[in-house]
Structures are given as structure tokens and as C-alpha cells.
Enzyme design. Structure first.
Site, PDB file in Angstrom:
ATOM      1  N   THR A   1     -15.912   8.472  74.518  1.00  0.00           N
ATOM      2  CA  THR A   1     -15.615   8.104  75.896  1.00  0.00           C
ATOM      3  C   THR A   1     -15.833   9.327  76.758  1.00  0.00           C
ATOM      4  O   THR A   1     -15.607  10.452  76.301  1.00  0.00           O
ATOM      5  CB  THR A   1     -14.153   7.622  76.044  1.00  0.00           C
ATOM      6  OG1 THR A   1     -13.769   7.645  77.420  1.00  0.00           O
ATOM      7  CG2 THR A   1     -13.194   8.511  75.276  1.00  0.00           C
TER       8      THR A   1
ATOM      9  N   CYS B   1     -20.588   7.275  81.698  1.00  0.00           N
ATOM     10  CA  CYS B   1     -19.605   6.356  81.132  1.00  0.00           C
ATOM     11  C   CYS B   1     -20.286   5.709  79.947  1.00  0.00           C
ATOM     12  O   CYS B   1     -21.444   5.271  80.061  1.00  0.00           O
ATOM     13  CB  CYS B   1     -19.167   5.312  82.149  1.00  0.00           C
ATOM     14  SG  CYS B   1     -18.152   4.007  81.444  1.00  0.00           S
TER      15      CYS B   1
END
Length: 230
Positions: free
Chosen positions: A83, A196
Site C-alpha cells: 500500500t 495508490c
């Protein structure tokens, strides 16, 4: 081959991409039936997301440091945090374990430097685009970072949390992202970081002539390179 410890689940939609890419790249490097030695700790994102929006980063750090310690105990040689946003608590994770954390920003910056890119547009969650933990680390590597305007940041963030993290890929959202990317290029960005891990579900290099740096792909490749180092 070193054993890769992956902290995933943020969201699992992109974590499965990490798993696929890591194993594909190991097979490309070693051939035959080779695949990665990998331990996956998948957290429940429904516990982490409200803490993010409440600004309770200590709470998120507690969850992820426990995951990192579990991976270390299970035999991981290093950790990949699958992440971008949660690299905000990377320092806390690094302090909690004795094994290395392969930082997503460092891997991305190395790819930019290899290509001679010095000015980039950053797309990601509002946390990633607006807070210093990500942008400053890129700038420490000599990369100039620009971000979309406030309305565009809100739209990018909305798509990530309400669509991509839920496995939804909408055509109108793709159009919006590509328009933002085009505008950032017109403002002088040489390339765009897909900062992202879910954005690669929506757009890829075939959608635009502007150079894209997908952090998921870069991070996975960096993990394989590290795992196969002698």
C-alpha cells in the site's frame, strides 16, 4: 531466495496483483516451476480505513506493526507493505522488527532516477497527495512533486475508496483520471506516479502517451530483485 513478507489487504484487490506480479517476475528470472517464497499477512481494511479518516495513525501503526512482527516470526527475511498510504507509518514498522522494510517510495524514486525523470505528478489517496510523508521522501531523492488541484484530489480519492477498493472499475472514472493526467502534463509534469496500489486497475500505459510509473509494479519488481540477491 529470500522469503518475502507481504502486509496486504489495503485493499485485497491490489494485494492479489502484488502476489501475481511477484510470482510472475520470479518465474521470468528463474524459469521452470519457480515461484516466490512468500508469506502474506492480510489485514482487515475495514478496521484501518476509519482510523485513517479519523487521523488515528497510531492506531493504524499498531495493527501494521503486529502484522510485521507476525511475518518476522513466521520466517520472512524482509517486508513489503502493499500500500502507498500506509507507508505513513513505515518508521513505526521499521522500529518494531529486525528485518528490512522495502519502502515503496525508494523503489519508485530509483525507477524515476534511472529514467532521468525529475518532475512528476502524484496521484493517490488524499493522504498520499497532501501529506509530507510521501512527497517529502520523493523530494529527498531529488524529485520535484506536483499534485492535482483540490477538486481533482477529491475526485481521485473518491474513486479509490468508493470504487477501486471495492473492485469496481468505472468507465467515467477512467475518463476523469486521464483528463487529470493530461492536465498535469500540460502543467509541466514529465511523468505521473500512480501512487495508490489500486489505480493500475483503472488505467495503464496503453491509455496515454504520458509516462506512467505504477508503484505496484515497481514495488513488486523491487521485492523480487531483493529476494534474489546473493
Amino acid at each position: 531466495m529470500k522469503t518475502i513478507g507481504v502486509i496486504g489487504g489495503m485493499s485485497w484487490e491490489s494485494t492479489q496483483t502484488y502476489y501475481r506480479l511477484i510470482n510472475q517476475k520470479v518465474r521470468e528470472q528463474l524459469g521452470g516451476l519457480h515461484c516466490a517464497k512468500l508469506i502474506l499477512y492480510s489485514v482487515d481494511f475495514a478496521e484501518i480505513e476509519p482510523l485513517q479518516h479519523a487521523g488515528d495513525w497510531d492506531g493504524t501503526a499498531e495493527i501494521l506493526t503486529e502484522a510485521a512482527q507476525a511475518l518476522e516470526t513466521a520466517g520472512a527475511d524482509f517486508i513489503v507493505l502493499a500500500t502507498n498510504t500506509m507507508h505513513k507509518v513505515a518508521p513505526e514498522i521499521e522500529l518494531a522488527v529486525q528485518i528490512p522494510l522495502l519502502h515503496i517510495v525508494d523503489a519508485t524514486a530509483a525507477a524515476l532516477q534511472a529514467d532521468g525523470v525529475t518532475t512528476i505528478a502524484l496521484l493517490g489517496t488524499k493522504f498520499t497527495m497532501e501529506q509530507d510523508f510521501y512527497r517529502q521522501r520523493l523530494e529527498d531523492h531529488g524529485v520535484c512533486v506536483v499534485v492535482p488541484n483540490a477538486a481533482q484530489r477529491n475526485r481521485i480519492n473518491e474513486v479509490i475508496f468508493n470504487e477501486l477498493c471495492r473492485g469496481k472499475v468505472e468507465a467515467n472514472s477512467k475518463v476523469d483520471y486521464l483528463e487529470i493526467i493530461q492536465e498535469m502534463a500540460e502543467f509541466g509534469a514529465e511523468a505521473v506516479i500512480l501512487g495508490c496500489t489500486e489505480i493500475g486497475m483503472l488505467i495503464n500505459q496503453s491509455d496515454t502517451t504520458i509516462k506512467l510509473y505504477d508503484t505496484t509494479e515497481i514495488h513488486a519488481a523491487s521485492a523480487v530483485a531483493f529476494a534474489l540477491q546473493h
